[in-house]
Motif scaffolding. Structure first.
Motif, PDB file in Angstrom:
ATOM      1  N   SER A 119       0.731  -1.284  -0.033  1.00 30.69           N
ATOM      2  CA  SER A 119      -0.072  -0.185   0.011  1.00 30.69           C
ATOM      3  C   SER A 119       0.799   1.454   0.062  1.00 30.69           C
ATOM      4  O   SER A 119       0.272   2.255  -0.356  1.00 30.69           O
ATOM      5  N   TYR A 120       2.081   1.058   0.277  1.00 32.09           N
ATOM      6  CA  TYR A 120       3.069   2.285   0.200  1.00 32.09           C
ATOM      7  C   TYR A 120       3.593   2.915  -1.069  1.00 32.09           C
ATOM      8  O   TYR A 120       4.298   3.803  -1.081  1.00 32.09           O
ATOM      9  N   HIS A 121       3.574   1.987  -2.049  1.00 23.44           N
ATOM     10  CA  HIS A 121       4.138   2.223  -3.278  1.00 23.44           C
ATOM     11  C   HIS A 121       3.426   3.235  -4.227  1.00 23.44           C
ATOM     12  O   HIS A 121       2.152   3.314  -4.166  1.00 23.44           O
ATOM     13  N   PRO A 122       3.984   4.043  -4.856  1.00 30.60           N
ATOM     14  CA  PRO A 122       3.156   5.235  -5.475  1.00 30.60           C
ATOM     15  C   PRO A 122       2.685   4.801  -6.773  1.00 30.60           C
ATOM     16  O   PRO A 122       3.031   3.467  -7.430  1.00 30.60           O
ATOM     17  N   PRO A 123       1.679   5.413  -7.127  1.00 33.06           N
ATOM     18  CA  PRO A 123       0.997   6.707  -6.557  1.00 33.06           C
ATOM     19  C   PRO A 123       0.124   6.346  -5.504  1.00 33.06           C
ATOM     20  O   PRO A 123      -0.422   5.087  -5.296  1.00 33.06           O
ATOM     21  N   SER A 124      -0.342   7.207  -4.396  1.00 34.82           N
ATOM     22  CA  SER A 124      -1.125   7.094  -3.577  1.00 34.82           C
ATOM     23  C   SER A 124      -2.499   6.936  -3.984  1.00 34.82           C
ATOM     24  O   SER A 124      -2.724   7.312  -5.136  1.00 34.82           O
ATOM     25  N   ARG A 125      -3.178   6.508  -3.032  1.00 35.19           N
ATOM     26  CA  ARG A 125      -4.816   6.348  -3.490  1.00 35.19           C
ATOM     27  C   ARG A 125      -5.396   7.731  -3.591  1.00 35.19           C
ATOM     28  O   ARG A 125      -6.194   7.939  -4.425  1.00 35.19           O
ATOM     29  N   ARG A 126      -4.822   8.713  -2.851  1.00 33.81           N
ATOM     30  CA  ARG A 126      -5.289  10.191  -2.763  1.00 33.81           C
ATOM     31  C   ARG A 126      -5.244  10.488  -4.220  1.00 33.81           C
ATOM     32  O   ARG A 126      -5.828  11.400  -4.990  1.00 33.81           O
ATOM     33  N   GLU A 127      -3.800  10.209  -4.811  1.00 33.72           N
ATOM     34  CA  GLU A 127      -3.435  10.740  -5.958  1.00 33.72           C
ATOM     35  C   GLU A 127      -4.000  10.133  -7.257  1.00 33.72           C
ATOM     36  O   GLU A 127      -4.483  11.149  -8.120  1.00 33.72           O
ATOM     37  N   THR A 128      -4.624   8.943  -7.022  1.00 40.17           N
ATOM     38  CA  THR A 128      -5.076   8.195  -8.260  1.00 40.17           C
ATOM     39  C   THR A 128      -6.739   8.245  -8.230  1.00 40.17           C
ATOM     40  O   THR A 128      -7.335   8.446  -9.362  1.00 40.17           O
ATOM     41  N   SER A 129      -7.237   8.537  -6.816  1.00 44.71           N
ATOM     42  CA  SER A 129      -8.667   8.211  -7.037  1.00 44.71           C
ATOM     43  C   SER A 129      -9.508   9.297  -7.884  1.00 44.71           C
ATOM     44  O   SER A 129     -10.347   8.933  -8.648  1.00 44.71           O
ATOM     45  N   HIS A 130      -9.077  10.535  -7.776  1.00 46.93           N
ATOM     46  CA  HIS A 130     -10.096  11.547  -8.547  1.00 46.93           C
ATOM     47  C   HIS A 130      -9.821  11.332 -10.148  1.00 46.93           C
ATOM     48  O   HIS A 130     -10.618  11.494 -10.861  1.00 46.93           O
ATOM     49  N   LYS A 131      -8.646  11.050 -10.322  1.00 45.34           N
ATOM     50  CA  LYS A 131      -8.200  10.658 -11.584  1.00 45.34           C
ATOM     51  C   LYS A 131      -8.895   9.492 -12.289  1.00 45.34           C
ATOM     52  O   LYS A 131      -9.388   9.489 -13.501  1.00 45.34           O
ATOM     53  N   LEU A 132      -9.240   8.408 -11.435  1.00 50.07           N
ATOM     54  CA  LEU A 132     -10.048   7.260 -11.859  1.00 50.07           C
ATOM     55  C   LEU A 132     -11.572   7.771 -11.952  1.00 50.07           C
ATOM     56  O   LEU A 132     -12.387   7.299 -12.637  1.00 50.07           O
ATOM     57  N   VAL A 133     -11.989   8.512 -11.013  1.00 50.05           N
ATOM     58  CA  VAL A 133     -13.239   9.040 -11.183  1.00 50.05           C
ATOM     59  C   VAL A 133     -13.477   9.716 -12.265  1.00 50.05           C
ATOM     60  O   VAL A 133     -14.548   9.490 -12.999  1.00 50.05           O
ATOM     61  N   ALA A 134     -12.770  10.521 -12.884  1.00 51.27           N
ATOM     62  CA  ALA A 134     -12.740  11.349 -13.930  1.00 51.27           C
ATOM     63  C   ALA A 134     -12.573  10.324 -15.244  1.00 51.27           C
ATOM     64  O   ALA A 134     -13.312  10.656 -16.181  1.00 51.27           O
ATOM     65  N   TRP A 135     -12.044   9.491 -15.201  1.00 52.89           N
ATOM     66  CA  TRP A 135     -11.799   8.446 -16.072  1.00 52.89           C
ATOM     67  C   TRP A 135     -13.278   7.651 -16.309  1.00 52.89           C
ATOM     68  O   TRP A 135     -13.601   7.620 -17.486  1.00 52.89           O
ATOM     69  N   ALA A 136     -13.689   7.310 -15.254  1.00 53.60           N
ATOM     70  CA  ALA A 136     -14.998   6.535 -15.321  1.00 53.60           C
ATOM     71  C   ALA A 136     -16.289   7.557 -15.961  1.00 53.60           C
ATOM     72  O   ALA A 136     -17.228   7.168 -16.431  1.00 53.60           O
ATOM     73  N   GLY A 138     -15.549   9.648 -18.394  1.00 54.84           N
ATOM     74  CA  GLY A 138     -15.339   9.909 -19.909  1.00 54.84           C
ATOM     75  C   GLY A 138     -14.224  10.731 -20.193  1.00 54.84           C
ATOM     76  O   GLY A 138     -13.572  10.747 -21.303  1.00 54.84           O
ATOM     77  N   GLU A 139     -13.146  11.237 -19.085  1.00 54.37           N
ATOM     78  CA  GLU A 139     -11.997  11.775 -19.474  1.00 54.37           C
ATOM     79  C   GLU A 139     -10.829  10.757 -19.637  1.00 54.37           C
ATOM     80  O   GLU A 139     -10.740   9.756 -19.094  1.00 54.37           O
ATOM     81  N   ASP A 140      -9.905  11.279 -20.296  1.00 54.69           N
ATOM     82  CA  ASP A 140      -8.597  10.658 -20.302  1.00 54.69           C
ATOM     83  C   ASP A 140      -7.869  10.635 -19.217  1.00 54.69           C
ATOM     84  O   ASP A 140      -7.729  11.298 -18.186  1.00 54.69           O
ATOM     85  N   PHE A 141      -7.271   9.184 -18.796  1.00 57.47           N
ATOM     86  CA  PHE A 141      -6.587   9.228 -17.568  1.00 57.47           C
ATOM     87  C   PHE A 141      -5.116   9.229 -17.867  1.00 57.47           C
ATOM     88  O   PHE A 141      -4.409   8.956 -18.764  1.00 57.47           O
ATOM     89  N   ARG A 142      -4.577  10.270 -17.085  1.00 59.84           N
ATOM     90  CA  ARG A 142      -2.945  10.531 -16.979  1.00 59.84           C
ATOM     91  C   ARG A 142      -2.635  10.717 -15.540  1.00 59.84           C
ATOM     92  O   ARG A 142      -3.442  11.262 -14.774  1.00 59.84           O
ATOM     93  N   TYR A 143      -1.441  10.269 -15.321  1.00 60.61           N
ATOM     94  CA  TYR A 143      -1.013  10.406 -13.846  1.00 60.61           C
ATOM     95  C   TYR A 143      -0.679  12.110 -13.803  1.00 60.61           C
ATOM     96  O   TYR A 143      -0.444  12.410 -12.630  1.00 60.61           O
ATOM     97  N   ALA A 144       0.102  12.604 -14.802  1.00 61.35           N
ATOM     98  CA  ALA A 144       0.590  13.844 -14.745  1.00 61.35           C
ATOM     99  C   ALA A 144       0.271  14.818 -15.779  1.00 61.35           C
ATOM    100  O   ALA A 144      -0.025  14.262 -16.866  1.00 61.35           O
TER     101      ALA A 144
END
Length: 369
Positions: free
Chosen positions: A344-361, A363-369
């Protein structure tokens, strides 16, 4: 054996390594005098995922996932550390697609020499993104002066080369190669926890390290749309997940060897492991079929999200199934319980990922940065 296919892949690409790790034993492989990294480097495993035309073994993503799963079951620190090596390799061979002939020749030489590469990517900072460079470089004539810090940095003691991301002159992303022993490069103790200490995750500090221009790959030239960088992180996500799948599968194998065994507990643990393996291999096959970019990255992020909870459930069921005396008398199993938590400590954090995954769901493109 739950790992028979994985062990066969390990034996094919790194002959003799499994026997050495088994003979040494998990506890010693994770100890302060571990020879696991040296054994791995001597087995031919360094070029695992590098294409054959660049001097590597050309393993597919499916094969690499199976390889790392087998390693994780025997030596979790080795699995975690070598994932960072493979991330460095992936970054280089992705950059090589658009590189000059001289740059490709340099990469091939590094691979053929079995160079152990530490990764200067993915340092987490509270409130920051692990996908933005934290090191800086400035031009000095034909050279570059690189400064920054990578903590933790696996393979900090065994590496021959650091492959780092940097921001050049405050605006341009680059991949920079720094050889161990360079003036201005130093190591500091960082990892004080006993679990996964054999990954050699100390801090590397760079103070105006001079780097020749041919050791700097400017990403505006080689990867203007971040596609290669995203591909490198697909490799990272697949292989770090495979390492902990191996840890979990090793636990379940221990439970399966018990006689008598609680059939319901064992079946529940088996179901968790097989669901993790199936979903991870599905993404690996998609990758092997040519999938790149946001959609496959999002699916892998979701697999990693689900694995975090699944690993907790596997550990809980195995703990209950083996009982307290096994925990007290089997230090390898007790260690595996603790090692599984580090996933659970390996990047990226859930905080960093969750909003991007919601946006992807949505219809937005998924990008880490």
């Amino acid at each position: 054996m739950l790992l028979s296919t994985e062990n066969s892949v390990l034996d094919h690409y790194a002959p003799g390594l499994r026997e050495k790790l088994q003979a040494t034993g998990l506890v010693a492989n994770e100890g302060p005098d571990s020879t696991a990294i040296r054994d791995w480097a001597g087995s031919g495993g360094t070029g695992l995922i590098v294409p054959a035309e660049l001097g590597g073994r050309g393993a597919t993503a499916v094969e690499a996932v199976r390889f790392q799963t087998a390693v994780g079951a025997l030596a979790p620190s080795l699995g975690a550390a070598t994932t960072m090596h493979h991330l460095s390799c992936a970054t280089l061979f992705e950059a090589a697609e658009d590189a000059s002939d001289d740059e490709r020749a340099l990469i091939r030489d590094l691979v053929e020499q079995g160079t152990v590469m530490a990764s200067g990517f993915s340092e987490g900072k509270p409130g920051g993104s692990v996908f933005r460079p934290t090191m800086t470089a400035r031009r000095d004539g034909d050279d570059y002066l690189l400064s920054g810090r990578k903590a933790p940095c696996s393979l900090a003691r065994s590496m021959s080369l650091l492959v780092a991301s940097a921001l050049v002159d405050q605006h341009e992303r680059a991949v920079v190669l720094v050889f161990n022993g360079s003036d201005g490069l130093s190591r500091e103790e960082f990892w004080k926890a006993p679990v996964l200490a054999a990954a050699e995750s100390d801090a590397l500090v760079l103070d105006e390290v001079r780097v020749k221009g041919d050791m700097v790959f400017l990403m505006s030239e080689n990867d203007p749309d971040n596609v290669h960088e995203m591909t490198g992180y697909l490799w990272f996500g697949l292989l770090i997940s495979a390492c902990y799948l191996g840890v979990a599968t090793g636990m379940v194998e221990t439970l399966a060897r018990r006689d008598p065994v609680d059939a319901k507990l064992l079946t529940s643990a088996l179901a968790e492991v097989e669901a993790m393996r199936t979903s991870l291999l599905a993404v690996a096959r998609e990758f092997d079929d040519g999938a790149r970019g946001g959609d496959v990255s999002a699916r892998l992020a979701l697999v990693r999200w689900s694995m975090r909870d699944a690993l907790v459930r596997v550990q809980s069921r195995v703990r209950e199934g083996v009982g307290g005396f096994a925990y007290m008398q089997d230090p390898a199993l007790a260690y595996a319980f603790e090692a599984a938590q580090v996933f659970s400590y390996h990047p990226p954090s859930r905080r960093e990922t969750s909003h991007k995954l919601v946006a992807w769901a949505r219809g937005e493109d998924f990008r880490y940065a």
